[in-house]
Design a protein around this motif. Structure first.
Motif, PDB file in Angstrom:
ATOM      1  N   UNK A 271       1.303   6.635  -6.831  1.00 54.48           N
ATOM      2  CA  UNK A 271       0.146   7.491  -7.121  1.00 54.48           C
ATOM      3  C   UNK A 271       0.541   8.959  -6.959  1.00 54.48           C
ATOM      4  N   UNK A 272       1.413   9.224  -5.991  1.00 46.21           N
ATOM      5  CA  UNK A 272       1.839  10.603  -5.743  1.00 46.21           C
ATOM      6  C   UNK A 272       2.808  11.117  -6.784  1.00 46.21           C
ATOM      7  N   UNK A 273       3.677  10.228  -7.283  1.00 44.76           N
ATOM      8  CA  UNK A 273       4.741  10.690  -8.181  1.00 44.76           C
ATOM      9  C   UNK A 273       4.303  10.757  -9.642  1.00 44.76           C
ATOM     10  N   UNK A 274       3.316   9.950 -10.008  1.00 42.79           N
ATOM     11  CA  UNK A 274       2.812   9.876 -11.387  1.00 42.79           C
ATOM     12  C   UNK A 274       3.876   9.367 -12.375  1.00 42.79           C
TER      13      UNK A 274
ATOM     14  N   UNK B 258       0.828  -1.212   0.000  1.00 43.99           N
ATOM     15  CA  UNK B 258       0.000   0.000   0.000  1.00 43.99           C
ATOM     16  C   UNK B 258       0.859   1.256   0.000  1.00 43.99           C
ATOM     17  N   UNK B 259       1.972   1.226   0.743  1.00 43.42           N
ATOM     18  CA  UNK B 259       2.851   2.401   0.782  1.00 43.42           C
ATOM     19  C   UNK B 259       3.370   2.730  -0.618  1.00 43.42           C
ATOM     20  N   UNK B 260       3.898   1.712  -1.307  1.00 44.77           N
ATOM     21  CA  UNK B 260       4.480   1.974  -2.636  1.00 44.77           C
ATOM     22  C   UNK B 260       3.418   2.308  -3.660  1.00 44.77           C
TER      23      UNK B 260
ATOM     24  N   UNK C  75       0.834   4.078  -2.938  1.00 45.22           N
ATOM     25  CA  UNK C  75       0.583   5.497  -2.678  1.00 45.22           C
ATOM     26  C   UNK C  75       1.732   6.368  -3.189  1.00 45.22           C
ATOM     27  N   UNK C  76       2.959   5.872  -3.065  1.00 43.43           N
ATOM     28  CA  UNK C  76       4.122   6.629  -3.556  1.00 43.43           C
ATOM     29  C   UNK C  76       4.016   6.796  -5.072  1.00 43.43           C
TER      30      UNK C  76
END
Lengths: 279, 293
Positions: A57-60, A50-52, A54-55
């Motif tokens: 998703x944040x970085x695109x 889940x962390x990666x 989200x990472x």
């Protein structure tokens, strides 16, 4: 003399076989606890997934340091396999405690080599571990099969297995060497802490060490710790191949030989320093 | 010597019994804390090493997240967890964990051994609440180093965010950190108490670490097909996602309606967790069979 040697070999083998069997039986006492523990060991992986996610998703971006999101998940799964081979819980502290408490003298008065005994004990532990943990491992890998690009070719697979086996031995000799510092120092817990810290951070257990660039990345790659987690995982994922793979395996083998020599030397001189009193 | 005069022991006993229960328990806890500090200071070098150890682990984790933020501006798209918001979250995690590790963890670790060896007999014989005694008799002062580290990290993060929390938030923050500690303690003592039934519970103890691992990340990351059920389960059933998230929200941003409702729920959940763990501990004690005699 030759006949004695011929007779000595089977009896020695029998001794080692008995030791292995005893160790296996000892490890199987809490097998239910063991299997449950193995399955639970994958729980932190869930948070990493889940962390990666989200990472990313944040970085695109599609890739971070050459790893896609699927690669990251596959990497963490594979480091779990690698650490299952290379981790040696309690080995160093056990040796240091035996030196401090005087228990070590049983190896000095009995015709059993301590390093060999401990190695067999760990082999037994790993055999039982994989015997019991095979089902949880297979289940997790089956559920996560979508994160892999299929099986690697035979050569890569051979290199992967070789790196795992050498990782096991490097993990063992590194920990044993740390434990043998107990011959020279009364309390080794603080040094062991530093060692655990280095192992956790430098082995690539937390993140692929390719994420580090510059001098820090270079420093990480010079350490033997990478063979405990990062190196086998990177081989399987095809991040290391061709001449780099051959060179990496050669360096891993050189580290293994150096650690065996260091461990044997430490034991040889440590025993000379050791003083045991009382009965 | 006049035999009519009370002895020093009698005076002390009378004074102690004259105190109210909370103040007696407070005095006992202070005694535990003092004794632990004296013991820690007896081995000062070891204490310093433990402090350095605790700080090194935290620095390592911080290093890991600094590395992650080299590659991404935020954890999740549109979640509001940018670099410094996340560091404030991390500081809150440290506050909660350092308190749990300082006051409860060394004791609950010991409980399993007390049960196995029969040492719990001595705790049961003492004229004090057994759960209080086995939960707080030892304080690991070195774990509080992370508390100071967290205070610095939180202050630095808030400066960087440029967000000044209002008085209500500043007052509610310690309350919710306390709730987080209460929820984690409840889970820990419940798992430790199961040693009485199981004899050995190493796996269950590991389970505590693995489950609380979920609390170390923002709630928003648990989304999607598999994430949403986990999010619901770890918010409403086993509320570990409220442990850090609620106090962290208070510090970094104004709460929306859903977050306020979860903040209220966190208070109820804490009370329920503490009551449930108290009940489980009591039930477990009824099944205790001394191992020593």
């Amino acid at each position: 003399m030759a006949a004695a040697a011929i007779h000595a070999s089977p009896s020695k083998l029998k001794t080692w076989w008995t030791i292995l069997r005893i160790c296996i039986e000892e490890r199987l006492v809490y097998r239910g606890d063991f299997a449950l523990g193995t399955l639970m060991r994958f729980l932190p992986l869930v948070t990493q997934v889940f962390l990666w996610s989200a990472v990313f998703a944040g970085t695109k971006q599609q890739e971070i340091a050459g790893y896609s999101y699927r690669d990251f998940v596959a990497y963490y799964l594979l480091t779990n396999v690698a650490r299952a081979f290379s981790s040696m819980p309690g080995l160093a502290t056990g040796i240091a405690r035996q030196v401090r408490g005087g228990e070590i003298k049983k190896f000095l008065i009995q015709p059993v080599d301590m390093v060999g005994f401990l190695l067999l004990s760990r082999v037994a532990h790993k055999l039982v571990y994989y015997g019991v943990a095979l089902a949880p491992f297979a289940l997790v890998f089956y559920l996560c099969r979508g994160f892999f690009n299929g099986w690697p070719d035979a050569a890569t697979m051979t290199a992967f297995v070789a790196s795992l086996l050498m990782g096991f031995l490097i993990g063992f000799y590194m920990e044993a060497l740390m434990g043998m510092l107990g011959f020279w120092m009364l309390e080794v817990s603080s040094l062991l802490f530093v060692f655990i810290l280095f192992t956790f951070f430098f082995s690539g257990h937390m993140f692929p060490i390719d994420m580090l660039s510059g001098w820090l990345g270079w420093f990480f790659r010079q350490m033997p710790f990478q063979y405990l987690a990062y190196f086998p995982a990177a081989i399987f994922l095809g991040k290391i191949s061709g001449p780099d793979l051959a060179w990496g395996l050669a360096v891993e083998f050189a580290w293994l030989i150096a650690l065996i020599i260091a461990c044997r030397t430490a034991f040889h001189y440590g025993v000379k320093r050791y003083a045991g009193y009382g009965g | 010597m006049n035999s009519e005069l009370p002895t020093r022991y009698e005076i002390r006993t009378e004074r102690a019994s004259a105190r109210s229960a909370p103040s007696r328990y407070g005095a006992v806890f202070l005694m535990f804390a003092r004794n632990s500090l004296v013991r820690d200071m007896t081995f000062r070098a070891n204490f310093i090493i433990e402090v350095i150890s605790a700080l090194s682990w935290m620095s390592m984790y911080l290093g890991f997240y600094i590395l992650i933020f080299e590659y991404t501006p935020s954890i999740g798209a549109g979640t509001g967890w940018g670099k410094y918001q996340f560091f404030a979250f991390l500081a809150t995690t440290l506050f909660v964990n350092s308190i749990v590790e300082a006051f409860f963890m060394p004791n609950t670790e010991e409980l399993s051994e007390l049960i196995r060896s029969g040492g719990l007999d001595f705790a049961l014989l003492k004229p004090i609440d057994t759960q209080f005694l086995v939960s707080l008799q030892r304080v690991d002062w070195s774990s509080l180093a992370n508390f100071l580290f967290a205070a610095c990290l939180l202050g630095y993060s808030l400066l960087k965010i440029g967000h000044v929390p209002g008085w209500p938030q500043l007052l509610l923050y310690p309350l919710y950190v306390g709730c987080g500690v209460g929820m984690l303690y409840s889970l820990m003592i419940t798992l430790a108490a199961t040693s009485i039934w199981l004899g050995r519970n190493q796996t269950l103890y590991d389970f505590w670490f693995y489950i609380t691992n979920f609390s170390r990340y923002p709630r928003e990351i648990y989304s999607g097909t598999y994430g949403t059920p986990l999010n619901i389960a770890f918010t409403y059933i086993l509320p570990v996602l409220l442990v850090v998230n609620v106090p962290a929200w208070l510090m970094v941003r104004p709460l929306n309606a859903e977050e306020w409702s979860l903040a209220v729920y966190a208070l109820v959940a804490t009370a329920a967790c503490l009551a449930l763990s108290r009940w489980v501990f009591g039930r477990a004690l009824l099944s205790y069979r001394s191992a020593s005699s």
